[in-house]
Each structure stands twice: as structure tokens, then as C-alpha cells.
Design a protein around this motif. Structure first.
Motif, PDB file in Angstrom:
ATOM      1  N   ASP A  12      -0.501  -1.965 -11.618  1.00  0.00           N
ATOM      2  CA  ASP A  12       0.462  -0.865 -11.669  1.00  0.00           C
ATOM      3  C   ASP A  12       0.856  -0.322 -10.293  1.00  0.00           C
ATOM      4  OD1 ASP A  12      -1.924   0.394 -11.061  1.00  0.00           O
ATOM      5  OD2 ASP A  12      -1.696   1.984 -12.544  1.00  0.00           O
ATOM      6  N   ILE A  13       0.427  -0.959  -9.216  1.00  0.00           N
ATOM      7  CA  ILE A  13       0.751  -0.476  -7.870  1.00  0.00           C
ATOM      8  C   ILE A  13       2.145  -0.948  -7.458  1.00  0.00           C
ATOM      9  CG2 ILE A  13       0.141  -0.590  -5.428  1.00  0.00           C
ATOM     10  CD1 ILE A  13      -2.772  -0.917  -6.317  1.00  0.00           C
ATOM     11  N   ALA A  14       2.997   0.007  -7.108  1.00  0.00           N
ATOM     12  CA  ALA A  14       4.314  -0.325  -6.559  1.00  0.00           C
ATOM     13  C   ALA A  14       4.173  -0.575  -5.059  1.00  0.00           C
ATOM     14  CB  ALA A  14       5.305   0.798  -6.827  1.00  0.00           C
ATOM     15  N   PHE A  15       3.566   0.386  -4.348  1.00  0.00           N
ATOM     16  CA  PHE A  15       3.286   0.193  -2.925  1.00  0.00           C
ATOM     17  C   PHE A  15       2.185   1.133  -2.481  1.00  0.00           C
ATOM     18  CE2 PHE A  15       6.689   3.429  -2.713  1.00  0.00           C
ATOM     19  CZ  PHE A  15       6.096   4.385  -1.908  1.00  0.00           C
ATOM     20  N   ILE A  16       1.562   0.760  -1.375  1.00  0.00           N
ATOM     21  CA  ILE A  16       0.604   1.624  -0.680  1.00  0.00           C
ATOM     22  C   ILE A  16       1.022   1.620   0.783  1.00  0.00           C
ATOM     23  CG2 ILE A  16      -1.792   2.022  -0.011  1.00  0.00           C
ATOM     24  CD1 ILE A  16      -2.613   0.333  -2.468  1.00  0.00           C
ATOM     25  N   CYS A  17       1.246   2.797   1.320  1.00  0.00           N
ATOM     26  CA  CYS A  17       1.612   2.933   2.728  1.00  0.00           C
ATOM     27  C   CYS A  17       0.604   3.873   3.377  1.00  0.00           C
ATOM     28  CB  CYS A  17       3.029   3.486   2.864  1.00  0.00           C
ATOM     29  SG  CYS A  17       3.629   3.512   4.572  1.00  0.00           S
ATOM     30  N   GLU A  18      -0.014   3.403   4.435  1.00  0.00           N
ATOM     31  CA  GLU A  18      -1.046   4.190   5.105  1.00  0.00           C
ATOM     32  C   GLU A  18      -0.791   4.169   6.605  1.00  0.00           C
ATOM     33  OE1 GLU A  18      -5.921   4.343   5.296  1.00  0.00           O
ATOM     34  OE2 GLU A  18      -4.933   2.698   4.267  1.00  0.00           O
ATOM     35  N   VAL A  19      -0.813   5.351   7.215  1.00  0.00           N
ATOM     36  CA  VAL A  19      -0.626   5.437   8.660  1.00  0.00           C
ATOM     37  C   VAL A  19      -1.633   6.433   9.235  1.00  0.00           C
ATOM     38  CG1 VAL A  19       1.185   7.220   8.562  1.00  0.00           C
ATOM     39  CG2 VAL A  19       1.067   5.713  10.528  1.00  0.00           C
ATOM     40  N   LYS A  20      -2.213   6.041  10.364  1.00  0.00           N
ATOM     41  CA  LYS A  20      -3.026   6.956  11.173  1.00  0.00           C
ATOM     42  C   LYS A  20      -2.241   7.151  12.460  1.00  0.00           C
ATOM     43  CE  LYS A  20      -7.540   5.733   9.325  1.00  0.00           C
ATOM     44  NZ  LYS A  20      -8.858   5.151   9.615  1.00  0.00           N
TER      45      LYS A  20
END
Length: 167
Positions: free
Chosen positions: A81-89
């Protein structure tokens, strides 16, 4: 919050990730549910700053604004069910004028309110561009009130500390 003059010495992406696991098969007819998590960290760095030939010891702090946005969709045709994952540090190196004259609480406020307030628009723009490049509408994060966030976190820490005294 009292005002203190902060100086930024640099800003940069420290870590970045974008996952689009179901492309190009994700149905676009359903709007995804978006969950955003925000975390702020501070690390003290020691160094010197040369100004007009004078070397002055100044404590520098690296502030890390960590934002993770996860979009999910509920659809029987999609296995995951994941459309997207966006992660930023996204980080900045800061110093605070008259650092030694400030209380520990004033320094914490400057770092955990002023630092992320400065960094947030840059991290937000990176997330918007990336989600757009991933085939989704740009994810425009709402502004964050870091002062309120700091006060709530401080209140929670005080409550948990006072509750632990009764055990």
C-alpha cells in the motif's frame, strides 16, 4: 522566547531517500494518505572562526531537521500500500552570538526553534521537487510552528520526569 542573533555557517543535505515501490502501477484515482514525521537533533561542534585575522573560539552546532513523508493508498489491486516514502535530513551549522552569556534553556530554544525555522523552507522545497519528479503532485508541507513544538516537547519531558518521581 528571547531573541538571540544566530549565524549560519553552512547548510546541506546530509541524507536523502525517495522510494516509489509501486510505480508505474499505482492507481492515480485515489488520493494517498500522507503521514509526516519531524525530528530535530543538535550536535555541538568545536571550532574556531577567523574574523579579520583574529581567531576566536566559538561553539558551533549542527542542527539536523529530519523529515519523513510516507504516502499510502488503500486498494485491493496494489500488493503493497506504499505510494512513496521521502526522507531528508537537512542540516545547518550555526553559532550563537554571546553564547557564554546565555542560560542552557536559552541556547536550547535558539537551537531547537531558530535553527529548524531557518532550515524548514529548504527541506520542504526538496521534498516538493522530489515527489513531483517521482510522478506525484508536489508534496507541499504545511508550515511548522517550531516554537509550539518545542514547548509541547518540553512540557511532555517535564510531565514524564515528574511522573517518574512517584514510582
Amino acid at each position: 522566547m528571547s531573541q538571540h542573533k544566530m549565524k549560519i555557517h553552512g547548510q546541506y543535505v546530509k541524507d536523502f531517500s525517495f522510494e516509489n515501490p509501486n510505480s508505474p502501477f499505482l492507481p492515480s484515482s485515489k488520493a494517498p494518505d500522507i503521514n509526516v514525521m519531524v525530528n530535530i537533533n543538535s550536535a555541538k561542534l568545536e571550532g574556531t572562526e577567523n574574523k579579520k585575522g583574529i581567531s576566536e573560539e566559538k561553539p558551533f552546532h549542527e542542527i539536523t531537521l529530519h523529515i519523513e513523508a510516507k504516502a499510502t493508498v488503500k486498494d485491493e489491486d496494489v500488493k503493497d500500500d506504499i505510494a512513496f516514502i521521502c526522507e531528508v535530513k537537512y542540516c545547518g551549522i550555526f553559532s550563537i552570538e554571546n553564547f557564554t552569556e546565555l542560560s542552557e534553556e536559552e541556547v536550547r530554544q535558539a537551537l531547537f526553534i531558530g535553527g529548524p525555522t531557518f532550515l524548514f523552507p529548504f527541506a520542504r522545497e526538496i521534498i516538493a521537487r522530489t515527489t513531483s519528479s517521482g510522478g506525484f503532485p508536489p508534496l507541499m508541507l504545511d508550515p511548522i510552528d517550531f516554537e509550539t513544538m518545542y514547548q509541547q516537547q518540553s512540557q511532555q519531558q517535564k510531565s514524564s520526569a515528574s511522573n517518574s518521581n512517584f514510582n
